[in-house]
Design a protein around this motif. Structure first.
Motif, PDB file in Angstrom:
ATOM      1  N   GLU A 156       0.817  -1.216   0.000  1.00 20.43           N
ATOM      2  CA  GLU A 156       0.000   0.000   0.000  1.00 20.43           C
ATOM      3  C   GLU A 156       0.851   1.267   0.000  1.00 20.43           C
ATOM      4  OE1 GLU A 156      -2.767  -0.290   3.193  1.00 20.43           O
ATOM      5  OE2 GLU A 156      -3.988  -1.817   2.184  1.00 20.43           O
ATOM      6  N   ARG A 157       1.716   1.389   1.043  1.00 20.95           N
ATOM      7  CA  ARG A 157       2.481   2.640   1.156  1.00 20.95           C
ATOM      8  C   ARG A 157       3.692   2.655   0.230  1.00 20.95           C
ATOM      9  NH1 ARG A 157       3.134   3.855   7.368  1.00 20.95           N
ATOM     10  NH2 ARG A 157       1.093   3.190   8.087  1.00 20.95           N
ATOM     11  N   GLY A 158       4.300   1.495   0.084  1.00 17.94           N
ATOM     12  CA  GLY A 158       5.535   1.474  -0.713  1.00 17.94           C
ATOM     13  C   GLY A 158       5.289   1.296  -2.195  1.00 17.94           C
TER      14      GLY A 158
ATOM     15  N   GLY B 127      10.127  -8.580  -6.501  1.00 13.78           N
ATOM     16  CA  GLY B 127      11.548  -8.503  -6.856  1.00 13.78           C
ATOM     17  C   GLY B 127      12.215  -7.186  -6.503  1.00 13.78           C
ATOM     18  N   ASP B 128      11.455  -6.212  -5.947  1.00 15.14           N
ATOM     19  CA  ASP B 128      12.099  -4.966  -5.502  1.00 15.14           C
ATOM     20  C   ASP B 128      12.976  -5.238  -4.279  1.00 15.14           C
ATOM     21  OD1 ASP B 128      11.205  -3.306  -7.431  1.00 15.14           O
ATOM     22  OD2 ASP B 128       9.487  -2.535  -6.314  1.00 15.14           O
ATOM     23  N   HIS B 129      14.077  -4.491  -4.160  1.00 17.30           N
ATOM     24  CA  HIS B 129      14.998  -4.681  -3.033  1.00 17.30           C
ATOM     25  C   HIS B 129      14.616  -3.731  -1.892  1.00 17.30           C
ATOM     26  CE1 HIS B 129      18.396  -6.402  -5.768  1.00 17.30           C
ATOM     27  NE2 HIS B 129      17.238  -7.003  -5.931  1.00 17.30           N
ATOM     28  N   VAL B 130      14.499  -4.297  -0.677  1.00 16.57           N
ATOM     29  CA  VAL B 130      14.131  -3.495   0.491  1.00 16.57           C
ATOM     30  C   VAL B 130      15.219  -3.630   1.550  1.00 16.57           C
ATOM     31  CG1 VAL B 130      12.427  -3.164   2.317  1.00 16.57           C
ATOM     32  CG2 VAL B 130      11.689  -3.881   0.032  1.00 16.57           C
ATOM     33  N   ALA B 131      15.716  -2.490   2.027  1.00 15.31           N
ATOM     34  CA  ALA B 131      16.735  -2.518   3.088  1.00 15.31           C
ATOM     35  C   ALA B 131      16.046  -2.521   4.450  1.00 15.31           C
ATOM     36  CB  ALA B 131      17.631  -1.302   2.956  1.00 15.31           C
ATOM     37  N   LEU B 132      16.442  -3.469   5.311  1.00 16.94           N
ATOM     38  CA  LEU B 132      15.874  -3.558   6.667  1.00 16.94           C
ATOM     39  C   LEU B 132      16.909  -3.017   7.648  1.00 16.94           C
ATOM     40  CD1 LEU B 132      14.475  -7.217   6.446  1.00 16.94           C
ATOM     41  CD2 LEU B 132      13.444  -5.123   5.588  1.00 16.94           C
ATOM     42  N   VAL B 133      16.664  -1.805   8.149  1.00 14.06           N
ATOM     43  CA  VAL B 133      17.621  -1.169   9.064  1.00 14.06           C
ATOM     44  C   VAL B 133      17.035  -1.219  10.476  1.00 14.06           C
ATOM     45  CG1 VAL B 133      19.009   0.904   9.496  1.00 14.06           C
ATOM     46  CG2 VAL B 133      18.334   0.341   7.166  1.00 14.06           C
ATOM     47  N   TYR B 134      17.328  -2.312  11.186  1.00 13.92           N
ATOM     48  CA  TYR B 134      16.735  -2.536  12.519  1.00 13.92           C
ATOM     49  C   TYR B 134      17.831  -2.895  13.513  1.00 13.92           C
ATOM     50  CZ  TYR B 134      12.061  -2.896  10.441  1.00 13.92           C
ATOM     51  OH  TYR B 134      10.875  -2.628   9.805  1.00 13.92           O
TER      52      TYR B 134
ATOM     53  N   VAL C 131      15.153   0.043  -3.117  1.00 13.06           N
ATOM     54  CA  VAL C 131      14.210   1.102  -3.526  1.00 13.06           C
ATOM     55  C   VAL C 131      13.440   1.639  -2.332  1.00 13.06           C
ATOM     56  CG1 VAL C 131      13.942   0.193  -5.870  1.00 13.06           C
ATOM     57  CG2 VAL C 131      12.406  -0.604  -4.072  1.00 13.06           C
ATOM     58  N   CYS C 132      13.637   1.003  -1.179  1.00 14.35           N
ATOM     59  CA  CYS C 132      12.860   1.395  -0.002  1.00 14.35           C
ATOM     60  C   CYS C 132      13.618   0.973   1.240  1.00 14.35           C
ATOM     61  CB  CYS C 132      11.499   0.694  -0.104  1.00 14.35           C
ATOM     62  SG  CYS C 132      10.547   0.793   1.405  1.00 14.35           S
TER      63      CYS C 132
ATOM     64  N   PHE D  44      19.388  13.992   4.321  1.00 14.14           N
ATOM     65  CA  PHE D  44      18.191  13.155   4.510  1.00 14.14           C
ATOM     66  C   PHE D  44      17.404  12.997   3.196  1.00 14.14           C
ATOM     67  CE2 PHE D  44      13.723  12.478   5.721  1.00 14.14           C
ATOM     68  CZ  PHE D  44      13.874  11.273   6.415  1.00 14.14           C
ATOM     69  N   LYS D  45      17.471  14.019   2.358  1.00 14.48           N
ATOM     70  CA  LYS D  45      16.694  13.961   1.108  1.00 14.48           C
ATOM     71  C   LYS D  45      17.230  12.912   0.141  1.00 14.48           C
ATOM     72  CE  LYS D  45      15.459  18.854   1.424  1.00 14.48           C
ATOM     73  NZ  LYS D  45      16.049  20.152   1.140  1.00 14.48           N
ATOM     74  N   SER D  46      18.482  12.493   0.354  1.00 13.56           N
ATOM     75  CA  SER D  46      19.074  11.535  -0.592  1.00 13.56           C
ATOM     76  C   SER D  46      18.665  10.089  -0.295  1.00 13.56           C
ATOM     77  CB  SER D  46      20.602  11.647  -0.563  1.00 13.56           C
ATOM     78  OG  SER D  46      21.094  11.207   0.690  1.00 13.56           O
ATOM     79  N   TRP D  47      17.970   9.851   0.832  1.00 14.69           N
ATOM     80  CA  TRP D  47      17.565   8.476   1.167  1.00 14.69           C
ATOM     81  C   TRP D  47      16.375   8.068   0.284  1.00 14.69           C
ATOM     82  CZ3 TRP D  47      20.518   5.658   4.376  1.00 14.69           C
ATOM     83  CH2 TRP D  47      21.329   6.339   5.297  1.00 14.69           C
ATOM     84  N   PRO D  48      16.263   6.771  -0.050  1.00 16.93           N
ATOM     85  CA  PRO D  48      15.043   6.288  -0.721  1.00 16.93           C
ATOM     86  C   PRO D  48      13.871   6.388   0.257  1.00 16.93           C
ATOM     87  CG  PRO D  48      16.526   4.457  -0.222  1.00 16.93           C
ATOM     88  CD  PRO D  48      17.246   5.709   0.150  1.00 16.93           C
ATOM     89  N   PRO D  49      12.623   6.155  -0.197  1.00 16.93           N
ATOM     90  CA  PRO D  49      11.477   6.228   0.720  1.00 16.93           C
ATOM     91  C   PRO D  49      11.699   5.354   1.951  1.00 16.93           C
ATOM     92  CG  PRO D  49      10.736   5.863  -1.530  1.00 16.93           C
ATOM     93  CD  PRO D  49      12.228   5.786  -1.561  1.00 16.93           C
ATOM     94  N   ILE D  50      11.308   5.908   3.152  1.00 14.21           N
ATOM     95  CA  ILE D  50      11.514   5.171   4.411  1.00 14.21           C
ATOM     96  C   ILE D  50      10.151   4.838   5.011  1.00 14.21           C
ATOM     97  CG2 ILE D  50      12.494   5.301   6.735  1.00 14.21           C
ATOM     98  CD1 ILE D  50      14.592   7.242   5.627  1.00 14.21           C
ATOM     99  N   LEU D  51       9.963   3.543   5.289  1.00 15.39           N
ATOM    100  CA  LEU D  51       8.724   3.099   5.942  1.00 15.39           C
ATOM    101  C   LEU D  51       9.068   2.708   7.369  1.00 15.39           C
ATOM    102  CD1 LEU D  51       7.344   0.715   3.149  1.00 15.39           C
ATOM    103  CD2 LEU D  51       6.723   3.089   3.521  1.00 15.39           C
ATOM    104  N   GLU D  52       8.377   3.328   8.347  1.00 15.07           N
ATOM    105  CA  GLU D  52       8.634   2.861   9.724  1.00 15.07           C
ATOM    106  C   GLU D  52       7.521   1.901  10.124  1.00 15.07           C
ATOM    107  OE1 GLU D  52       6.938   3.844  12.570  1.00 15.07           O
ATOM    108  OE2 GLU D  52       6.028   5.805  12.204  1.00 15.07           O
ATOM    109  N   THR D  53       7.916   0.815  10.811  1.00 10.42           N
ATOM    110  CA  THR D  53       6.992  -0.316  11.019  1.00 10.42           C
ATOM    111  C   THR D  53       6.463  -0.402  12.445  1.00 10.42           C
ATOM    112  OG1 THR D  53       8.928  -1.692  11.434  1.00 10.42           O
ATOM    113  CG2 THR D  53       8.065  -1.713   9.196  1.00 10.42           C
ATOM    114  N   ASP D  54       6.628   0.675  13.235  1.00 15.16           N
ATOM    115  CA  ASP D  54       6.106   0.607  14.608  1.00 15.16           C
ATOM    116  C   ASP D  54       4.570   0.614  14.582  1.00 15.16           C
ATOM    117  OD1 ASP D  54       8.723   0.771  15.096  1.00 15.16           O
ATOM    118  OD2 ASP D  54       8.670   2.489  16.446  1.00 15.16           O
TER     119      ASP D  54
END
Length: 1358
Positions: free
Chosen positions: A822-824, A829-836, A884-885, A907-917
């Protein structure tokens, strides 16, 4: 001398049954027979056993037989295809035929003139004292001057006699009781008097002679840690000293314990301190009188001597020797009654004692004593005393001439015309002649005559060897020798011209003493006479010499009972000689020349150099005043089988670093130019910091000890190993490469196995193994066992922070998939970075990505305290992985938006960021199901030890195969609990944290390694609390526990920690197992029940995340010892534990099911035998499918994933691990009954350093360096333009930084035959280490080259 005919034949062998053995003829080399029969010990013959140990002839014949059998050459093993050059022989200097050799005739002993008996000479020194005490009681004996304004004190002969008599009476009758006196005649007592109180010393010395007690004069111990004090204690112990005589003033100054008694010094016996001042002594009764005997062979006194190694020996001198010595000195020096002598020398030993205490009393001289403290304040004081007392004789050292010269300013009242003899005690020193010449040059104008200067040579063993006679009115020129320094270093005398720099000018010390015979013998081997043009050791035969080293009969025999032999093997004389320890030769006219001392001799590269000569050269270098008060010391240290010269000097307090380096480089050039020898290390220390001898000189052995221990604390240092070390092994030449086919055939011919092995087969499917994808397994678990807990996260306090059941994880994953849709608006096959941070959110996000059909990449979040360096790495991984996210938590999102973060990355150079809280309530309408198991499941990014950021592609197939393999090896089931304390971002750490529980169903207790920094016991407490049987950690976790909990095991045990249930504790690593750390860990936690057999190391790498893992059922991991030198040539040679160059290697767990391993030559790609080191290649369904790179460079490294052997099985596709290792078939059997194959990992191929044609693994050199000094906490090595660079972290003050340079250089030379080019000393924490605890050497190298390390000190070795 006639021998009985059978005394030299072999003893009969009565142990054999042969009737009459035939005589065996043995050809013996023609050696002249020593004409003295060997002593017999009981019924054993003294046979030729090298060191003359008595052996029973019968036994020795049998032993000889056995030795001969062992000497037979063993059959050589069949040669393989290698050149056997790992028996690295160091370069042996071949004798050069052009070197100078002595060519003269054999020297002959020289005989001194006959000793005329002096007219009415007293029969002993005590008799002399009695005579002068009676007939001239008012005659002055000794005048003491002081450094303060105190009036000089004069001791008369009458007073000396009465005080000595009083002391003798008290020693014999007033110590102890009448029945049991403490002191008996012949006992040894210590004389402890300061250098400013010769009168009290003289009274004590003669009091002892009268009481027939043996005085042992020693230095005053000023502190508990005096230089050499412990060795003095050993001497006192060996002499059996129980009483120490001292003065009231001296006793007050001795360090005291709390009870007020004199402190017990280290190594000293318990002493009774007796005060010898008259007020403390009882008056002897009138009828008491000591028995005054003629001089006999009883011991008169013991003089101490400090050796080169710091040990202290006591030299015994008999009463006869003492009297005869005084007579010879009286004769040669022309002493007459009532002459005045000024003495600057130490009156407790040596020339000062012999002239100012012994000979003075024999001749009723008046001695004016000038203490060292006064000389320091006023170097002209001795000359002033000569003028004041119109002294006839002065006893000084050449340094007293030098300092007087420096202080002399044409004082008007100076006259030296009264002097008839200026005795130079160290006249044999190389710099003494220049001091004498300069002194004469200036003081000739005030009446000093050239013939007055009398150099003298003596030693504690031989007493006075020679002294130049004062020639009144004679203008006979003194003998001089100008000798070539180069020839001298080969022990050969060649006259040269004074114009050259590389010459040594010597002055003679006249001929042999009256009644003595002098000869010169070779320095090594049998005491054979030297040739006339050869330097040797001076030996003296005379009544007037020492008798023995007290209590050391073996050493005494070698020194005091020498029988020189001529070249024909016959004895030179019936007399025995004493070795003087002085080097020199006998010149024309029987003149003796001294060129140095045996103690100061250093043999470097086959040539001999004298420490004094090198000091003289260093002191002559401009600016001459650079060294503080000329305080310099030279000694040699043994490095790599040869002596190396070290020069240590105190620099002036005001000198700058620039000046010191200029001076050091000039000194190196001077020593190289004049002596043709390299200085290994030149160290400058601050003024007044080197250990001192009592008279202010430098204590040689203590200084050397400080240097060897790394405790010298220099302020500047220059090491020159490149120019000094000439005996390194030859660089290895590259051998023509043998083809892979030949290697294979060679191994087969030699009966050697090819190095290959495999884990057990992947057995039958279980119910969850019908699923090809992890996402399906999770859904199945959510349906079948919804409430089964898969994950429990432990917080930093040790309590359960949160947990996830199968259903909870499934539902959270669904919601995350919805978020991504929905949001993303992400596609398959899109690559998602998990920064946790390490936790359950990471696991849920990973499965959410799988449900949504995205490719997850786990990334370590930036460190809040170090955001400027960690954030760019995060950004780089995002760019390289084409994410991509970004999915993350609210807290990390806030951090990314912070001002500090924006400075590092906009900060503007980051791809879209989704927070999962805050997840959407709706669940995903349709879960993604992959159609092909070979499609990508996730990307695994990590930084290798070489600093390369590499992402590998893991397919669904490989992921499932890996989970299945680990499950089988570790026997994971839903009923099991496993504790995981690993970083969950890459490699096997990620697999165990996120994947295995879902696949196998076991409950994982998760502990974040970051929490251990707050609570180091967290991991082990959790293992104990949950009664876990299997646990996984990293080396950084193990190291943290070992370091932080080392002193807390008792309190942990008290709090109930119990690790007895742990059956496997696996360290997850991509490196060689760290044996020392593992052993320390096991030893430490054995007390809380951890079994050492439980601890093992797993091995994984980029191409295959888990190659080996110990598991539960296989045999215990084995440790082997391999020859480190063989490894340098890619050969594996097993040695016994404890053998030199032995390197312990621990097996990296058992090979996982479904994994095949072969060891291949990384260059030819051919298979090799198991006695070779090669690259580990892996064939397995769990191999990664390739590197993921942003620039499409897959083809560059495709060889890593699709390698084929060049010979043999050329069809199988292998993955190259990039690690070197070897396989060994052990005697153990695995579960299937087969013999077990062990894999040993040696190191990364990319990190191997090729130096001098040999291969070195950084960790081996680093292990040696860390052991070199207690202040080195960590170190790393790398190469830079063929130089070896060592970076060491210093845990200590910056003053100690330079101590590390020689220690590091020495240890790398000794253990690895490598010269360190640069030593960089940095603060702790500078060497970068990745999350697995591995050093990032290439990052460090880049930092070094970019000058970003901010070092404490950088030493460039020359």
């Amino acid at each position: 001398m006639a021998f009985a005919s059978n005394s030299l034949t072999a003893p009969p062998d009565i142990t054999s049954y042969m009737a009459d053995p035939a005589p065996i003829s043995v050809q013996r080399p023609q050696v002249a027979m020593i004409t003295r029969p060997p002593p017999k010990y009981g019924n054993a013959e003294l046979m030729e056993t090298g060191d003359g140990v008595p052996v029973s002839s019968r036994v020795s014949a049998k032993i000889q037989q056995l030795v001969n059998t062992l000497k037979r050459p063993k059959r050589r093993p069949l040669r393989e295809f290698f050149v056997e050059d790992f028996e690295e022989l160091l370069e042996v200097q071949q004798p050069d035929p052009s070197l100078p050799r002595p060519e003269g005739a054999e020297s002959t002993p020289i005989q001194g003139e006959e000793l005329d008996r002096l007219k009415n000479c007293p029969a002993s020194l005590e008799a002399a004292l009695l005579r002068w005490g009676a007939i001239a009681p008012k005659a002055p004996c000794l005048t003491t001057t002081h450094s303060n304004t105190k009036q000089p004190y004069t001791l008369t002969y009458g007073k000396l006699w009465s005080k000595s008599l009083k002391l003798a009476y008290n020693l014999l009758h007033k110590l102890g009781s009448k029945q049991e006196p403490i002191i008996h005649p012949g006992d040894r007592v210590a004389l402890v008097y300061p250098n400013n109180d010769p009168a009290a010393f003289m009274v004590a010395f003669y009091g002892c002679l009268l009481a027939e007690v043996v005085p042992v004069p020693i230095e005053v111990p000023l502190t508990k840690k005096d230089a050499g004090s412990q060795q003095i204690g050993f001497l006192l112990n060996s002499c059996g000293v129980a009483v120490a005589l001292t003065s009231d003033a001296c006793h007050k100054g001795l360090p005291k314990s709390a009870s007020g008694d004199v402190m017990q010094f280290k190594g000293w016996p318990k002493l009774l301190w007796v005060l010898t001042d008259s007020k403390h002594l009882s008056k002897p009764p009138r009828e008491w009188f000591p028995l005054i005997k003629d001089a006999n062979n009883d011991t008169a006194y013991i003089e101490y001597k400090t050796c080169k190694d710091g040990s202290v020996l006591g030299i015994t001198v008999t009463r006869m020797a003492m009297l005869t010595h005084c007579q010879t000195l009286t004769h040669t020096c022309g002493y007459r009654e009532a002459e005045t002598m000024v003495n600057v020398l130490d009156f407790k030993k040596g020339i000062g004692l012999w002239h100012s205490v012994h000979t003075s009393v024999l001749n009723m001289l008046h001695v004016v004593s000038v203490p060292y403290a006064l000389m320091k304040v006023n170097p002209l004081s001795w000359i002033q005393k000569v003028c004041q007392y119109k002294a006839k004789v002065a006893c000084v050292k050449s340094r007293d001439l030098h300092w007087a010269l420096m202080a002399y300013k044409d004082q008007s009242d100076t006259t030296m015309s009264s002097l008839r003899m200026l005795l130079i005690a160290d006249g044999s020193n190389p710099w003494s002649i220049s001091s004498c010449d300069a002194f004469l040059n200036v003081f000739q104008s005030v009446g000093l005559r050239s013939e007055v200067i009398c150099p003298c040579a003596g030693s504690p063993e031989a007493l006075t060897v020679a002294v130049r006679r004062p020639q009144e009115g004679s203008s006979k020129p003194s003998g001089r020798g100008v000798l070539s320094m180069t020839n001298l270093s080969h022990g050969v005398i060649r006259v040269d011209t004074e114009e050259k720099l590389s010459v040594l000018t010597l002055q003679d010390v006249d001929t042999a003493m009256p009644g003595a015979m002098v000869c010169v013998v070779k320095l090594e081997g049998v005491p054979q006479l030297c040739k006339t043009d050869e330097i040797g050791e001076i030996c003296v035969s005379s009544v007037a010499s020492g008798t023995s080293y007290y209590g050391l009969s073996g050493m005494s025999k070698n020194t005091f009972e020498v029988c020189p032999v001529a070249c024909d093997g016959g004895f030179v004389s019936d007399c025995v000689f004493v070795r003087s320890g002085l080097l020199g030769f006998v010149g024309p006219g029987g003149m003796i020349f001294i060129s140095g001392t045996l103690e100061g001799l250093m043999q470097v590269g086959g040539r001999k150099h004298n420490a004094d000569d090198i000091i003289a050269t260093a002191l002559a270098v401009e600016p001459m005043k650079f060294i503080y008060r000329g305080r310099t010391v030279v000694f040699s240290v043994n490095v790599l089988y040869d002596e190396r010269i070290v020069l240590v000097a105190e620099q002036r307090p005001d000198s700058t670093e620039e000046e010191s380096y200029q001076w050091m480089s000039r000194v190196l050039q001077a020593i190289d130019g004049i002596h043709q020898v390299g200085v290994y290390c030149l160290a400058l220390v601050p003024a007044n910091t080197l250990p001192k001898t009592p008279l202010g000189g430098i204590h040689l052995s203590e200084t050397k000890q400080l240097f060897l221990e790394g405790a010298l604390h220099p302020c500047s240092i220059l090491m020159c190993p490149h120019s000094c070390i000439t005996n390194l092994p030859k660089p290895r030449q590259k051998q023509p490469e043998v083809g892979p086919a030949s290697v294979m055939v060679g191994n087969l011919v030699a009966g050697k196995r090819m190095a290959q092995a495999s884990g057990r087969d992947l057995s039958h499917m279980e119910e969850n193994e019908q699923f090809l994808f992890l996402s399906e397994v999770l859904q199945w678990r959510a349906q079948t066992t919804p409430d089964h807990i898969l994950y429990t996260l432990i917080n930093s306090r040790g309590a359960i922070g949160s947990s996830l059941t199968c259903l909870q994880l499934h539902k959270r994953a669904e919601k995350i998939a919805t978020l991504l849709y929905e949001r993303g608006q992400l596609r398959d096959g899109d690559h998602v970075a998990l920064v946790y941070p390490p936790g359950l959110d990471l696991i849920a996000a990973f499965y959410g990505c799988l449900y949504a059909g995205c490719i997850p990449i786990t990334v370590r979040p930036p460190h809040p305290q170090n955001i400027s360096t960690t954030l760019p790495t995060v950004k780089m991984i995002l760019e390289v992985s084409r994410s991509v996210c970004v999915m993350t938590t609210q807290a990390i999102l806030k951090l990314l938006k912070s001002r500090d973060a924006s400075v590092a990355v906009d900060f503007k150079s980051w791809p879209p960021i989704l927070e999962t809280d805050d997840l959407p309530k709706r669940r995903c309408p349709l879960l993604y199901k992959p159609c092909d198991p070979d499609t990508l499941a996730y990307l695994d990014f990590s930084v290798s030890t070489t600093g390369m950021l590499a992402g590998v592609k893991m397919s669904h197939n490989a992921t499932s195969a890996l989970c299945r393999s680990v499950k089988l090896q570790c026997e994971f089931y839903p009923s099991r609990e496993v504790a995981v304390c690993l970083d969950p971002y890459c490699g096997l750490g990620f697999v165990l944290w996120c994947l295995c529980s879902v696949y196998a169903g076991q409950q994982s207790v998760l502990i974040s390694p970051m929490d251990l920094e707050v609570n180091p016991a967290l991991w082990l407490q959790s293992v104990s609390q949950f009664k876990v049987r299997d646990t996984f950690c990293s080396y950084s976790v193990m190291e943290l526990c070992t370091r932080s909990l080392s002193s807390l095991t008792d309190s942990l045990k008290g709090r109930g920690m119990d690790l007895t249930r742990v059956r496997s504790c696996v360290v997850v690593a991509e490196e060689r197992p760290r044996v020392a750390l593992t052993q320390s860990f096991c030893k430490l936690f054995k007390d809380v029940g951890l079994h050492p057999r439980a601890v093992s190391t797993a091995f994984g790498c980029r191409v295959n995340l888990a190659v080996c893992l110990q598991g539960t059922s296989g045999p215990d991991p084995t440790t082997v010892y391999v020859d480190m030198r063989a490894l340098r040539h890619d050969r594996v040679r097993l040695v016994e534990r404890g053998s030199p160059h032995g390197l312990p290697l621990m097996e990296s767990g058992k090979i996982l099911p479904g994994v095949r391993i072969i060891i291949a030559n990384p260059e030819t790609k051919g298979p090799i035998g198991d006695s070779h080191l090669g690259e580990i290649w892996v064939h397995s369904p769990q191999n990664a499918s390739g590197y993921f790179t942003v620039f499409g460079e897959e083809n560059v490294r495709s060889d890593h994933f699709g390698a084929r052997l060049s010979f043999g099985d050329t069809q199988t596709v292998w993955a190259r691990t990039g690690y070197l290792g070897f396989l060994r078939r052990t005697d153990l059997t695995d579960a299937s009954g087969e013999r077990h194959d062990a894999l040993y990992v040696v190191g990364a191929l990319d990190e191997v350093m090729e130096l001098r044609g040999m291969k070195y693994h950084p960790i081996d050199i680093e292990t040696s360096i860390i052991r070199a000094h207690r202040n080195i906490t960590e170190c790393a090595v790398f190469t830079w333009t063929n130089l070896l660079v060592v970076v060491v972290e210093l845990d200590g003050s910056e003053q100690e930084a330079l101590d590390l340079v020689p220690m590091v250089t020495n240890v790398v030379l000794e253990e690895h035959y490598l010269i360190v080019g640069v030593v960089v000393v940095v603060d702790t924490g500078v060497i970068p280490i990745n999350s697995r605890g591995e050093k990032q050497r290439m990052h460090l190298r880049d930092g070094f080259l970019a000058d970003q390390l901010d070092p404490i000190y950088v030493a460039y070795n020359m």
